[in-house]
Motif scaffolding. Structure first.
Motif, PDB file in Angstrom:
ATOM      1  N   ILE A 150       0.842  -1.210   0.000  1.00 50.49           N
ATOM      2  CA  ILE A 150       0.000   0.000   0.000  1.00 50.49           C
ATOM      3  C   ILE A 150       0.871   1.252   0.000  1.00 50.49           C
ATOM      4  N   GLY A 151       1.914   1.251   0.835  1.00 46.03           N
ATOM      5  CA  GLY A 151       2.799   2.408   0.877  1.00 46.03           C
ATOM      6  C   GLY A 151       3.487   2.644  -0.450  1.00 46.03           C
ATOM      7  N   SER A 152       3.862   1.558  -1.126  1.00 49.82           N
ATOM      8  CA  SER A 152       4.512   1.691  -2.429  1.00 49.82           C
ATOM      9  C   SER A 152       3.571   2.317  -3.443  1.00 49.82           C
ATOM     10  N   GLY A 182       2.431   6.789   8.151  1.00 47.61           N
ATOM     11  CA  GLY A 182       1.434   6.301   9.109  1.00 47.61           C
ATOM     12  C   GLY A 182       1.032   4.867   8.812  1.00 47.61           C
ATOM     13  N   VAL A 183       0.835   4.552   7.521  1.00 49.97           N
ATOM     14  CA  VAL A 183       0.502   3.179   7.132  1.00 49.97           C
ATOM     15  C   VAL A 183       1.616   2.224   7.532  1.00 49.97           C
ATOM     16  N   VAL A 193       3.575  -1.940  13.946  1.00 55.41           N
ATOM     17  CA  VAL A 193       3.085  -2.233  15.300  1.00 55.41           C
ATOM     18  C   VAL A 193       2.161  -3.446  15.286  1.00 55.41           C
ATOM     19  N   ALA A 194       1.268  -3.518  14.282  1.00 55.76           N
ATOM     20  CA  ALA A 194       0.312  -4.627  14.213  1.00 55.76           C
ATOM     21  C   ALA A 194       1.025  -5.962  14.026  1.00 55.76           C
ATOM     22  N   GLN A 195       2.000  -6.019  13.107  1.00 50.54           N
ATOM     23  CA  GLN A 195       2.699  -7.293  12.886  1.00 50.54           C
ATOM     24  C   GLN A 195       3.515  -7.683  14.111  1.00 50.54           C
ATOM     25  N   PHE A 196       4.047  -6.687  14.826  1.00 46.91           N
ATOM     26  CA  PHE A 196       4.849  -7.003  16.013  1.00 46.91           C
ATOM     27  C   PHE A 196       3.967  -7.598  17.112  1.00 46.91           C
ATOM     28  N   ASP A 252       9.180  -2.065   3.644  1.00 48.45           N
ATOM     29  CA  ASP A 252       8.567  -0.757   3.390  1.00 48.45           C
ATOM     30  C   ASP A 252       9.463   0.125   2.516  1.00 48.45           C
ATOM     31  N   TRP A 253      10.763   0.126   2.784  1.00 45.72           N
ATOM     32  CA  TRP A 253      11.652   1.050   2.087  1.00 45.72           C
ATOM     33  C   TRP A 253      12.146   0.515   0.740  1.00 45.72           C
ATOM     34  N   THR A 254      12.119  -0.794   0.561  1.00 42.32           N
ATOM     35  CA  THR A 254      12.601  -1.343  -0.715  1.00 42.32           C
ATOM     36  C   THR A 254      11.483  -1.635  -1.704  1.00 42.32           C
TER      37      THR A 254
END
Length: 244
Positions: free
Chosen positions: A22-24, A41-42, A48-51, A80-82
Protein backbone atom coordinates in the motif's frame (compact mmCIF):
# COMPACT_ATOMS: atom_id res chain seq x y z
CA UNK A 1 -1.34 -26.08 18.36
CA UNK A 2 0.15 -25.99 14.84
CA UNK A 3 -3.13 -24.70 13.38
CA UNK A 4 -3.05 -21.72 15.74
CA UNK A 5 0.57 -20.99 14.79
CA UNK A 6 -0.31 -21.36 11.08
CA UNK A 7 -3.20 -18.89 11.34
CA UNK A 8 -1.15 -16.34 13.25
CA UNK A 9 1.81 -16.77 10.87
CA UNK A 10 -0.41 -16.07 7.86
CA UNK A 11 -1.79 -12.95 9.54
CA UNK A 12 1.76 -11.88 10.46
CA UNK A 13 2.91 -12.21 6.84
CA UNK A 14 -0.09 -10.22 5.58
CA UNK A 15 0.54 -7.43 8.09
CA UNK A 16 4.12 -7.07 6.82
CA UNK A 17 3.48 -7.35 3.10
CA UNK A 18 0.24 -5.40 2.69
CA UNK A 19 1.39 -2.12 4.35
CA UNK A 20 4.57 -2.23 2.24
CA UNK A 21 2.50 -2.72 -0.93
CA UNK A 22 0.00 0.00 0.00
CA UNK A 23 2.80 2.41 0.88
CA UNK A 24 4.51 1.69 -2.43
CA UNK A 25 1.32 2.46 -4.38
CA UNK A 26 0.67 5.61 -2.36
CA UNK A 27 4.20 6.91 -2.98
CA UNK A 28 3.49 6.85 -6.70
CA UNK A 29 0.92 9.58 -6.08
CA UNK A 30 2.56 11.59 -3.33
CA UNK A 31 2.19 15.27 -3.96
CA UNK A 32 2.41 16.87 -0.54
CA UNK A 33 3.91 16.53 2.88
CA UNK A 34 0.53 15.34 4.16
CA UNK A 35 0.53 12.50 1.63
CA UNK A 36 4.03 11.46 2.70
CA UNK A 37 2.85 11.52 6.32
CA UNK A 38 -0.02 9.18 5.46
CA UNK A 39 2.43 6.70 3.91
CA UNK A 40 4.59 6.78 7.03
CA UNK A 41 1.43 6.30 9.11
CA UNK A 42 0.50 3.18 7.13
CA UNK A 43 3.99 1.78 7.64
CA UNK A 44 3.97 2.54 11.36
CA UNK A 45 0.54 0.98 11.93
CA UNK A 46 1.58 -2.09 9.96
CA UNK A 47 4.82 -2.41 11.93
CA UNK A 48 3.09 -2.23 15.30
CA UNK A 49 0.31 -4.63 14.21
CA UNK A 50 2.70 -7.29 12.89
CA UNK A 51 4.85 -7.00 16.01
CA UNK A 52 1.80 -7.60 18.24
CA UNK A 53 0.85 -10.64 16.18
CA UNK A 54 4.37 -12.03 16.36
CA UNK A 55 4.32 -11.51 20.12
CA UNK A 56 1.23 -13.74 20.17
CA UNK A 57 3.12 -16.32 18.09
CA UNK A 58 6.09 -16.27 20.46
CA UNK A 59 3.87 -16.78 23.50
CA UNK A 60 1.99 -19.70 21.95
CA UNK A 61 4.89 -21.42 20.22
CA UNK A 62 6.47 -24.28 22.19
CA UNK A 63 9.56 -23.86 20.00
CA UNK A 64 12.14 -21.03 20.29
CA UNK A 65 11.48 -18.15 17.88
CA UNK A 66 14.76 -16.22 18.06
CA UNK A 67 15.07 -15.88 14.28
CA UNK A 68 11.48 -14.73 14.13
CA UNK A 69 12.27 -11.85 16.47
CA UNK A 70 14.95 -10.62 14.06
CA UNK A 71 12.49 -10.86 11.17
CA UNK A 72 9.72 -9.07 13.07
CA UNK A 73 12.12 -6.30 14.11
CA UNK A 74 13.92 -5.61 10.82
CA UNK A 75 12.14 -7.08 7.79
CA UNK A 76 9.01 -4.85 7.93
CA UNK A 77 11.13 -1.71 7.61
CA UNK A 78 13.21 -3.32 4.87
CA UNK A 79 10.04 -4.25 2.99
CA UNK A 80 8.57 -0.76 3.39
CA UNK A 81 11.65 1.05 2.09
CA UNK A 82 12.60 -1.34 -0.71
CA UNK A 83 9.14 -2.11 -2.14
CA UNK A 84 8.90 1.33 -3.84
CA UNK A 85 12.20 0.58 -5.61
CA UNK A 86 11.07 -2.75 -7.00
CA UNK A 87 8.33 -5.25 -6.18
CA UNK A 88 10.96 -7.97 -6.56
CA UNK A 89 12.30 -6.82 -3.21
CA UNK A 90 8.86 -7.29 -1.70
CA UNK A 91 8.69 -10.76 -3.23
CA UNK A 92 12.04 -11.58 -1.61
CA UNK A 93 10.90 -10.46 1.85
CA UNK A 94 7.62 -12.32 1.41
CA UNK A 95 9.50 -15.52 0.59
CA UNK A 96 11.70 -15.06 3.68
CA UNK A 97 8.73 -14.56 5.99
CA UNK A 98 6.75 -17.41 4.43
CA UNK A 99 9.75 -19.73 4.59
CA UNK A 100 10.26 -19.04 8.27
CA UNK A 101 6.54 -19.49 8.93
CA UNK A 102 6.48 -22.87 7.17
CA UNK A 103 9.57 -23.98 9.10
CA UNK A 104 8.04 -22.96 12.45
CA UNK A 105 4.70 -24.59 11.66
CA UNK A 106 6.51 -27.81 10.76
CA UNK A 107 8.46 -27.80 14.02
CA UNK A 108 5.31 -27.20 16.06
CA UNK A 109 3.45 -29.94 14.14
CA UNK A 110 6.28 -32.36 14.97
CA UNK A 111 5.96 -31.45 18.64
CA UNK A 112 2.18 -31.90 18.51
CA UNK A 113 2.71 -35.40 17.12
CA UNK A 114 5.32 -36.18 19.78
CA UNK A 115 2.96 -35.12 22.56
CA UNK A 116 0.14 -37.14 21.03
CA UNK A 117 1.98 -40.37 20.20
CA UNK A 118 5.15 -40.21 22.33
CA UNK A 119 6.00 -42.75 25.02
CA UNK A 120 7.36 -41.93 28.44
CA UNK A 121 10.98 -42.71 29.17
CA UNK A 122 13.77 -41.82 31.59
CA UNK A 123 16.87 -39.87 30.61
CA UNK A 124 19.98 -40.29 32.73
CA UNK A 125 22.10 -37.16 32.42
CA UNK A 126 25.56 -37.98 31.09
CA UNK A 127 26.69 -34.41 30.46
CA UNK A 128 25.34 -30.88 30.68
CA UNK A 129 26.64 -28.79 27.79
CA UNK A 130 26.75 -25.04 28.29
CA UNK A 131 26.57 -23.01 25.05
CA UNK A 132 29.65 -21.07 23.97
CA UNK A 133 27.61 -17.96 24.64
CA UNK A 134 25.81 -18.61 27.92
CA UNK A 135 22.17 -18.34 26.86
CA UNK A 136 20.13 -16.77 29.65
CA UNK A 137 16.50 -16.58 28.54
CA UNK A 138 15.70 -14.12 31.29
CA UNK A 139 17.13 -13.29 34.71
CA UNK A 140 15.68 -16.51 36.14
CA UNK A 141 16.21 -19.13 33.40
CA UNK A 142 18.85 -20.39 30.99
CA UNK A 143 19.10 -22.86 28.11
CA UNK A 144 21.24 -25.99 28.27
CA UNK A 145 21.88 -29.05 26.11
CA UNK A 146 21.65 -32.38 27.96
CA UNK A 147 23.42 -35.48 26.71
CA UNK A 148 21.22 -38.30 27.96
CA UNK A 149 21.11 -42.06 28.15
CA UNK A 150 17.50 -42.88 27.27
CA UNK A 151 15.79 -45.79 29.02
CA UNK A 152 12.39 -46.95 27.73
CA UNK A 153 9.84 -49.10 29.59
CA UNK A 154 9.66 -51.47 26.61
CA UNK A 155 12.96 -52.98 27.70
CA UNK A 156 14.86 -51.99 24.58
CA UNK A 157 18.55 -51.19 24.94
CA UNK A 158 19.35 -47.72 26.20
CA UNK A 159 20.79 -45.22 23.74
CA UNK A 160 22.23 -41.71 23.76
CA UNK A 161 20.37 -38.61 22.64
CA UNK A 162 20.59 -34.86 23.12
CA UNK A 163 17.89 -32.57 24.41
CA UNK A 164 17.81 -28.78 24.54
CA UNK A 165 15.79 -27.35 27.40
CA UNK A 166 15.19 -24.21 29.41
CA UNK A 167 15.77 -24.48 33.15
CA UNK A 168 15.41 -22.18 36.12
CA UNK A 169 18.81 -20.95 37.30
CA UNK A 170 19.87 -23.06 40.25
CA UNK A 171 17.84 -26.05 39.07
CA UNK A 172 19.78 -27.09 35.96
CA UNK A 173 20.22 -30.90 35.94
CA UNK A 174 23.61 -32.37 36.74
CA UNK A 175 25.41 -35.57 35.78
CA UNK A 176 23.63 -38.74 36.93
CA UNK A 177 20.35 -36.92 37.56
CA UNK A 178 17.30 -38.60 36.02
CA UNK A 179 14.70 -36.65 34.01
CA UNK A 180 11.37 -37.75 32.56
CA UNK A 181 11.21 -37.50 28.77
CA UNK A 182 8.70 -38.12 26.01
CA UNK A 183 10.09 -40.12 23.07
CA UNK A 184 8.78 -40.41 19.51
CA UNK A 185 8.44 -44.19 18.91
CA UNK A 186 9.19 -43.72 15.21
CA UNK A 187 12.09 -41.27 15.72
CA UNK A 188 13.87 -42.20 18.97
CA UNK A 189 16.19 -39.19 18.59
CA UNK A 190 13.18 -36.86 18.83
CA UNK A 191 12.58 -36.33 22.54
CA UNK A 192 11.05 -33.73 24.82
CA UNK A 193 11.43 -33.01 28.50
CA UNK A 194 8.23 -33.64 30.48
CA UNK A 195 8.17 -30.36 32.38
CA UNK A 196 5.71 -31.28 35.14
CA UNK A 197 7.79 -34.28 36.22
CA UNK A 198 10.35 -33.68 39.02
CA UNK A 199 14.06 -34.20 38.39
CA UNK A 200 15.44 -37.11 40.40
CA UNK A 201 18.69 -35.76 41.80
CA UNK A 202 21.79 -37.85 42.34
CA UNK A 203 23.62 -35.29 44.51
CA UNK A 204 22.50 -34.13 47.99
CA UNK A 205 19.65 -31.62 47.77
CA UNK A 206 18.66 -28.67 49.99
CA UNK A 207 15.92 -30.76 51.64
CA UNK A 208 18.62 -33.14 52.87
CA UNK A 209 20.83 -30.40 54.32
CA UNK A 210 20.78 -27.82 57.07
CA UNK A 211 18.95 -24.62 55.99
CA UNK A 212 22.07 -22.43 56.00
CA UNK A 213 24.12 -24.89 53.94
CA UNK A 214 21.16 -25.50 51.63
CA UNK A 215 20.85 -21.78 50.93
CA UNK A 216 24.56 -21.42 50.21
CA UNK A 217 24.47 -24.46 47.91
CA UNK A 218 21.53 -22.99 45.99
CA UNK A 219 23.45 -19.71 45.61
CA UNK A 220 26.44 -21.62 44.22
CA UNK A 221 24.18 -23.36 41.69
CA UNK A 222 22.74 -20.05 40.52
CA UNK A 223 26.24 -18.61 40.11
CA UNK A 224 27.28 -21.67 38.06
CA UNK A 225 24.18 -21.57 35.86
CA UNK A 226 24.59 -17.84 35.31
CA UNK A 227 28.20 -18.35 34.24
CA UNK A 228 29.87 -16.70 37.24
CA UNK A 229 31.50 -20.03 38.17
CA UNK A 230 32.94 -22.73 35.94
CA UNK A 231 31.81 -26.32 36.49
CA UNK A 232 35.17 -27.12 38.10
CA UNK A 233 34.96 -24.12 40.44
CA UNK A 234 31.42 -25.06 41.39
CA UNK A 235 32.38 -28.69 42.09
CA UNK A 236 35.24 -27.56 44.33
CA UNK A 237 33.09 -25.04 46.20
CA UNK A 238 30.29 -27.57 46.68
CA UNK A 239 32.68 -30.20 48.00
CA UNK A 240 34.09 -27.78 50.53
CA UNK A 241 30.61 -26.70 51.57
CA UNK A 242 29.34 -30.25 52.11
CA UNK A 243 32.44 -31.12 54.16
CA UNK A 244 31.59 -28.47 56.74
Amino acid sequence: MWRTIATLSLLWCVLIVVPALIGSLMLDHVGSAASTGRVLGVWLVGYVAQFVVFLMISRRSPRPVLMGWFIASLVPWAADWTAPLSLWWLALWTALIAGYGVWLIGRVAELDQLRRDGVRGIGVVLEVIRPIFNVVVNKDAGRRVLRLSIELPSGTASYEARLTGTFILGEVPESEDRVAVRVDPHRPDRIELIEDEPILRAAPQPSDLEPEIAERLHTLKIMRDRGDLTDAEFATARERLLEQ
